[in-house]
Design an enzyme around this catalytic site. Structure first.
Site, PDB file in Angstrom:
ATOM      1  N   LYS A 121      81.504 -42.700 -84.603  1.00 28.84           N
ATOM      2  CA  LYS A 121      82.438 -43.535 -83.846  1.00 28.84           C
ATOM      3  C   LYS A 121      82.278 -45.016 -84.129  1.00 28.84           C
ATOM      4  O   LYS A 121      83.234 -45.771 -84.033  1.00 28.84           O
ATOM      5  CB  LYS A 121      82.288 -43.284 -82.340  1.00 28.84           C
ATOM      6  CG  LYS A 121      82.843 -41.953 -81.886  1.00 28.84           C
ATOM      7  CD  LYS A 121      83.032 -41.953 -80.378  1.00 28.84           C
ATOM      8  CE  LYS A 121      83.575 -40.606 -79.907  1.00 28.84           C
ATOM      9  NZ  LYS A 121      83.677 -40.565 -78.445  1.00 28.84           N
ATOM     10  N   LYS A 205      88.696 -30.192 -87.394  1.00 27.92           N
ATOM     11  CA  LYS A 205      88.985 -29.833 -86.005  1.00 27.92           C
ATOM     12  C   LYS A 205      90.328 -30.400 -85.559  1.00 27.92           C
ATOM     13  O   LYS A 205      90.707 -31.504 -85.965  1.00 27.92           O
ATOM     14  CB  LYS A 205      87.896 -30.418 -85.099  1.00 27.92           C
ATOM     15  CG  LYS A 205      86.903 -29.383 -84.622  1.00 27.92           C
ATOM     16  CD  LYS A 205      85.889 -29.986 -83.664  1.00 27.92           C
ATOM     17  CE  LYS A 205      86.401 -30.047 -82.235  1.00 27.92           C
ATOM     18  NZ  LYS A 205      85.346 -30.300 -81.240  1.00 27.92           N
ATOM     19  N   LYS A 208      92.825 -35.414 -81.315  1.00 21.50           N
ATOM     20  CA  LYS A 208      93.841 -36.351 -80.838  1.00 21.50           C
ATOM     21  C   LYS A 208      93.904 -37.591 -81.729  1.00 21.50           C
ATOM     22  O   LYS A 208      94.872 -38.333 -81.679  1.00 21.50           O
ATOM     23  CB  LYS A 208      93.590 -36.727 -79.383  1.00 21.50           C
ATOM     24  CG  LYS A 208      92.255 -37.356 -79.109  1.00 21.50           C
ATOM     25  CD  LYS A 208      92.057 -37.501 -77.601  1.00 21.50           C
ATOM     26  CE  LYS A 208      90.602 -37.737 -77.267  1.00 21.50           C
ATOM     27  NZ  LYS A 208      90.258 -37.406 -75.894  1.00 21.50           N
TER      28      LYS A 208
END
Ligand code: TRP
Length: 343
Positions: A121, A205, A208
């Protein structure tokens, strides 16, 4: 003889949460929400909206509370029952932040330096990340241990955070000479729909943050959008095989069969038995019909709940009160164990 400290002997409890930081999709639904709804019948269940985790990256203050209501609406539409499960916003229970501070002083820098999610991240510019993003897993440990939760339904990607939670629990119990005070919680990562992949790439995966909306089915997609996304989903030209080994070698086909199985609550073997030898021209329309019949009502119910935000707020306020009450004795014990001043 071993010198293991005595294990935790309190009651079992489920706890999990989802961040209010973007639209929910089929992967969240099958991998998290449906699981939560099932577990509420098996154990005392606490499910929260992780708004404190969400602000580790920038969130528009004008939208955050509505995003929280939207996650709550998705919980309710997926079958979580506020009479059974305790549903609440994380930030409404100050115990999370209080315990997180103590845990910041228990966890070691070396432990956090190993967290792969932070590395992903924070990307190339770690020095520009918030400090909150770095200590995010410590807050997660506090979420779980404030309620002495024993079982935590999460995706595979959260296993490392659960290991950290156990390390923090064990070190706290040891350092403050309170053997068995905190449980060492277990992740629950298995189950149908545990790994829903992108409709455009069977090796990634469903997410979003994928720039292509065709990669995912959102919980708020209407029937047309759902059908179209499944029609356009990446596949191969072969008919479906009759066994799991052959399927495993074809990630896109495997993903669609997995979604079919999870949505119809059967095993992948059973789904294959139904479609072996048939091509995607047959399978995709069947999957689209199934997806519309399951997700259509979920989206509709979500919209229904969102049309009455005052009712959502009542449910969240009630859940928050119950959560505060449950965490309070643990926090009081922690303050005493740490040696903080009490009048
Ligand atoms: N980190 C979790 C996720 O991104 C969300 C979360 C925050 C959570 N606190 C938690 C999950 C505590 C389980 C228990 O999926």
């Amino acid at each position: 003889m071993t010198d293991q400290p005595p294990a935790y002997s309190g009651p079992t409890r489920v706890l999990s949460g989802v961040q209010p930081s973007g639209a929910l999709h089929l992967g969240n639904y099958l991998g998290a929400l449906v699981k939560f709804a099932r577990l509420q019948h098996e154990m005392d269940t606490f499910i929260f909206v992780a708004d404190m985790h969400a602000i580790t990256v920038w969130q528009d203050p004008a939208k955050l509370a509505d995003q929280t209501r939207e996650i709550a609406a998705a919980y309710l539409a997926s079958g979580l029952d506020p009479a059974k499960a305790t549903i609440f916003p994380q930030s409404a229970v100050t115990a999370h932040a209080e315990l997180a501070w103590v845990f910041n002083c228990v966890a070691r820098l070396g432990w956090l330096d190993r967290m792969t999610q932070f590395k992903e991240k924070s990307g190339k510019h770690k020095e520009r990340s918030s400090v909150g993003l770095y200590t995010y897993p410590v807050l997660q440990a506090a979420d779980i241990l404030a309620y002495k939760a024993t079982h935590v339904p999460v995706g595979e990607d959260q296993k490392q955070h659960l290991e950290l939670t156990r390390d923090i629990a064990a070190k706290f119990n040891h350092d403050f000479e309170a053997p068995g005070f905190f449980p060492l919680p277990e992740p629950l990562t298995q189950g149908p729909g545990a790994r829903v992949m992108s409709l455009r790439d069977g090796s990634a995966k469903m997410s979003k943050s994928d720039p292509s909306d065709y990669s995912r089915i959102n919980l708020t997609d209407d029937a047309d959008a759902i059908s179209q996304k499944i029609r356009k989903a990446k596949t191969d030209p072969e008919p479906l095989p009759d066994n799991l080994e052959a399927l495993a070698a074809r990630p896109e086909a495997d993903n669609l069969v997995g979604i079919y199985a999870a949505l119809s609550n059967v095993t992948k073997e059973a789904a294959l038995a139904e479609f072996a030898g048939k091509g995607f021209g047959t399978f995709k329309p069947a999957l689209a019909d199934l997806a519309v019949s399951v997700l259509g009502p979920v989206g509709e119910q979500m919209r229904g709940f969102l049309a009455d935000p005052a009712e959502i707020d009542r449910i969240l306020a009630k859940g928050a009160a119950k959560a505060r009450e449950t965490a309070a004795p643990t926090l009081e014990d922690v303050m005493k164990l740490v040696g903080f001043w009490r009048a």
